[in-house]
Write an enzyme that holds these catalytic residues in place. Structure first.
Site, PDB file in Angstrom:
ATOM      1  N   ASN A  11      25.714 159.874  87.428  1.00  0.00           N
ATOM      2  CA  ASN A  11      24.143 160.317  87.539  1.00  0.00           C
ATOM      3  C   ASN A  11      23.578 159.089  87.727  1.00  0.00           C
ATOM      4  O   ASN A  11      23.256 158.450  86.807  1.00  0.00           O
ATOM      5  CB  ASN A  11      23.660 160.931  86.304  1.00  0.00           C
ATOM      6  CG  ASN A  11      22.045 161.336  86.464  1.00  0.00           C
ATOM      7  OD1 ASN A  11      21.635 160.998  87.613  1.00  0.00           O
ATOM      8  ND2 ASN A  11      21.663 161.686  85.277  1.00  0.00           N
ATOM      9  N   TRP A  12      23.304 158.515  88.918  1.00  0.00           N
ATOM     10  CA  TRP A  12      22.668 157.356  89.148  1.00  0.00           C
ATOM     11  C   TRP A  12      21.262 157.208  88.850  1.00  0.00           C
ATOM     12  O   TRP A  12      20.752 155.963  88.805  1.00  0.00           O
ATOM     13  CB  TRP A  12      22.798 157.220  90.695  1.00  0.00           C
ATOM     14  CG  TRP A  12      24.193 156.589  91.180  1.00  0.00           C
ATOM     15  CD1 TRP A  12      25.417 156.425  90.390  1.00  0.00           C
ATOM     16  CD2 TRP A  12      24.599 156.290  92.448  1.00  0.00           C
ATOM     17  NE1 TRP A  12      26.417 155.789  91.096  1.00  0.00           N
ATOM     18  CE2 TRP A  12      26.064 155.897  92.459  1.00  0.00           C
ATOM     19  CE3 TRP A  12      24.351 156.365  93.705  1.00  0.00           C
ATOM     20  CZ2 TRP A  12      26.888 155.414  93.522  1.00  0.00           C
ATOM     21  CZ3 TRP A  12      24.771 155.845  94.798  1.00  0.00           C
ATOM     22  CH2 TRP A  12      26.112 155.309  94.867  1.00  0.00           C
ATOM     23  N   LYS A  13      20.641 158.364  88.535  1.00  0.00           N
ATOM     24  CA  LYS A  13      19.234 158.469  88.215  1.00  0.00           C
ATOM     25  C   LYS A  13      18.390 157.689  89.132  1.00  0.00           C
ATOM     26  O   LYS A  13      18.822 157.839  90.387  1.00  0.00           O
ATOM     27  CB  LYS A  13      19.033 157.861  86.901  1.00  0.00           C
ATOM     28  CG  LYS A  13      19.890 158.372  85.811  1.00  0.00           C
ATOM     29  CD  LYS A  13      19.571 157.984  84.283  1.00  0.00           C
ATOM     30  CE  LYS A  13      20.595 158.774  83.358  1.00  0.00           C
ATOM     31  NZ  LYS A  13      20.132 158.693  82.007  1.00  0.00           N
ATOM     32  N   HIS A 100      18.250 167.953  83.196  1.00  0.00           N
ATOM     33  CA  HIS A 100      18.457 166.779  82.424  1.00  0.00           C
ATOM     34  C   HIS A 100      17.401 166.475  81.538  1.00  0.00           C
ATOM     35  O   HIS A 100      16.284 166.637  81.750  1.00  0.00           O
ATOM     36  CB  HIS A 100      18.709 165.682  83.490  1.00  0.00           C
ATOM     37  CG  HIS A 100      19.052 164.353  82.950  1.00  0.00           C
ATOM     38  ND1 HIS A 100      18.563 163.445  82.164  1.00  0.00           N
ATOM     39  CD2 HIS A 100      20.482 163.812  82.788  1.00  0.00           C
ATOM     40  CE1 HIS A 100      19.015 162.396  81.598  1.00  0.00           C
ATOM     41  NE2 HIS A 100      20.291 162.586  82.004  1.00  0.00           N
ATOM     42  N   GLU A 170      24.496 166.594  76.128  1.00  0.00           N
ATOM     43  CA  GLU A 170      23.881 165.378  76.320  1.00  0.00           C
ATOM     44  C   GLU A 170      22.698 165.269  74.968  1.00  0.00           C
ATOM     45  O   GLU A 170      21.896 165.516  75.420  1.00  0.00           O
ATOM     46  CB  GLU A 170      23.264 164.884  77.704  1.00  0.00           C
ATOM     47  CG  GLU A 170      24.290 164.896  78.785  1.00  0.00           C
ATOM     48  CD  GLU A 170      23.741 163.852  79.651  1.00  0.00           C
ATOM     49  OE1 GLU A 170      24.297 162.845  80.144  1.00  0.00           O
ATOM     50  OE2 GLU A 170      22.573 163.985  80.122  1.00  0.00           O
ATOM     51  N   GLY A 176      21.195 156.107  77.049  1.00  0.00           N
ATOM     52  CA  GLY A 176      21.165 154.885  77.157  1.00  0.00           C
ATOM     53  C   GLY A 176      20.955 154.181  76.006  1.00  0.00           C
ATOM     54  O   GLY A 176      20.200 153.245  75.859  1.00  0.00           O
ATOM     55  N   SER A 213      25.674 157.362  76.714  1.00  0.00           N
ATOM     56  CA  SER A 213      26.306 156.338  76.356  1.00  0.00           C
ATOM     57  C   SER A 213      27.934 156.291  76.401  1.00  0.00           C
ATOM     58  O   SER A 213      28.513 155.798  75.706  1.00  0.00           O
ATOM     59  CB  SER A 213      26.020 155.775  74.803  1.00  0.00           C
ATOM     60  OG  SER A 213      24.315 155.835  74.706  1.00  0.00           O
ATOM     61  N   GLY A 234      25.598 157.760  82.944  1.00  0.00           N
ATOM     62  CA  GLY A 234      24.641 156.949  83.606  1.00  0.00           C
ATOM     63  C   GLY A 234      24.960 155.777  83.847  1.00  0.00           C
ATOM     64  O   GLY A 234      25.539 155.453  84.677  1.00  0.00           O
ATOM     65  N   GLY A 235      24.497 155.074  82.869  1.00  0.00           N
ATOM     66  CA  GLY A 235      24.637 153.310  83.110  1.00  0.00           C
ATOM     67  C   GLY A 235      25.891 152.887  83.522  1.00  0.00           C
ATOM     68  O   GLY A 235      26.246 151.847  84.222  1.00  0.00           O
TER      69      GLY A 235
HETATM   70  P1  13P Z   1      23.837 156.884  79.967  1.00  0.00           P
HETATM   71  O1  13P Z   1      25.401 157.043  80.195  1.00  0.00           O
HETATM   72  O2  13P Z   1      23.155 155.718  80.449  1.00  0.00           O
HETATM   73  O3  13P Z   1      23.735 156.914  78.439  1.00  0.00           O
HETATM   74  O4  13P Z   1      23.196 158.179  80.457  1.00  0.00           O
HETATM   75  C1  13P Z   1      23.737 159.473  80.385  1.00  0.00           C
HETATM   76  C2  13P Z   1      23.129 160.448  81.025  1.00  0.00           C
HETATM   77  O5  13P Z   1      21.860 160.613  81.105  1.00  0.00           O
HETATM   78  C3  13P Z   1      23.803 160.979  82.288  1.00  0.00           C
HETATM   79  O6  13P Z   1      22.894 161.949  82.669  1.00  0.00           O
END
Ligand code: 13P
Length: 251
Positions: A11-13, A100, A170, A176, A213, A234-235
């Site tokens: 998920n690149w957001k 999300h 999640e 994050g 995370s 995410g990150g």
């Molecule tokens: P992180 O991996 O940055 O914690 O984000 C998780 C997320 O929200 C994936 O959708």
């Protein structure tokens, strides 16, 4: 029936602009394709709406899949700024993240809206990746299951006839932050989600992911010890070396 491979979702957001997205696929698709073929893992990359079309073109003929990060709960109409599931399907989008916690928190998405989005996606053959999660307060107060139940029930109603479903657990407070629940907790919750799905969606093959995370150092343990079907990242998905190492893991 236990899956033999993992499902990985990036998920690149809103972290990867249009030109960087093009650059990513130009540079890395071949390597990701090789990993997908050698491991059998399913790799799904979710860029922002504007990059979807280019992303789909870039991965054509490979086993890399493209997902959106959201869609409208309406089929069409006067909804300025929204994106319909029909267009996503026409563009070749195969998956779509829905519900999300950032959408719930910052854009007021309710469980009913999320269920509406799932219905739109099902109607056009896009697989929804449905996110559920509890706040830190709910976690501390032992309200995890009731919070998740409130999110799941409206979704189950629209999934009755579904053949497959992807649910991502999640915890909001793990996103994050680098702060994760322990593996036993993840195992317990994902197992409970699986049992609920078996009862509520007897026709569906359900894959349950963990997100929040996820890193190079914890992905293996989460997937093995918590027996999840994969992870939503995410990150860490923004760092190709790390992302590559995670999606190369074998079940
Ligand atoms: P992180 O991996 O940055 O914690 O984000 C998780 C997320 O929200 C994936 O959708």
């Amino acid at each position: 029936v236990a899956q033999k491979t993992y499902l990985f979702v990036a998920n690149w957001k809103m972290n990867v602009p249009f030109d960087a997205a093009q650059f990513f696929f130009g540079l890395h698709s071949a390597q990701l394709q090789q990993i997908a073929c050698s491991t059998g893992n399913t790799l799904i990359v979710c860029p922002s709406f504007v990059s979807l079309s280019e992303a789909v073109a870039a991965v054509r003929g490979t086993q890399i899949h493209i997902g959106a990060q959201n869609c409208s709960e309406h089929v069409s109409g006067a909804y300025t700024g929204e994106v319909d599931a029909v267009s996503l399907a026409q563009m070749g989008t195969e998956y779509c993240i829905v519900g999300h916690s950032e959408r719930r928190q910052y854009y007021g998405e309710t469980n009913e809206m999320v269920a509406g989005k799932v219905a739109q996606l099902m109607a056009v053959g896009i697989t929804p990746i449905m996110c559920i999660g509890q706040t830190r307060e709910q976690y501390k107060n032992n309200e995890t299951k009731s919070a998740l139940m409130n999110q799941l029930m409206p979704i189950f109603c629209v999934l009755r006839t579904a053949q497959s479903a992807v649910i991502a657990y999640e915890p909001v407070w793990a996103i994050g932050t680098g702060e994760l629940p322990d593996v036993q907790h993840i195992a317990g919750i994902t197992e409970w989600v699986r049992e609920l799905c078996a009862a509520e969606l007897p026709h569906a093959k359900v894959q349950v992911l963990y997100g929040g995370s996820v890193s190079e150092s914890n992905a293996q343990d989460i997937m093995k010890d918590a027996r999840v079907d994969g992870v939503l990242m995410g990150g860490v998905s923004l760092d190709f070396q790390k992302f590559k190492n995670i999606v190369s893991l074998k079940r």
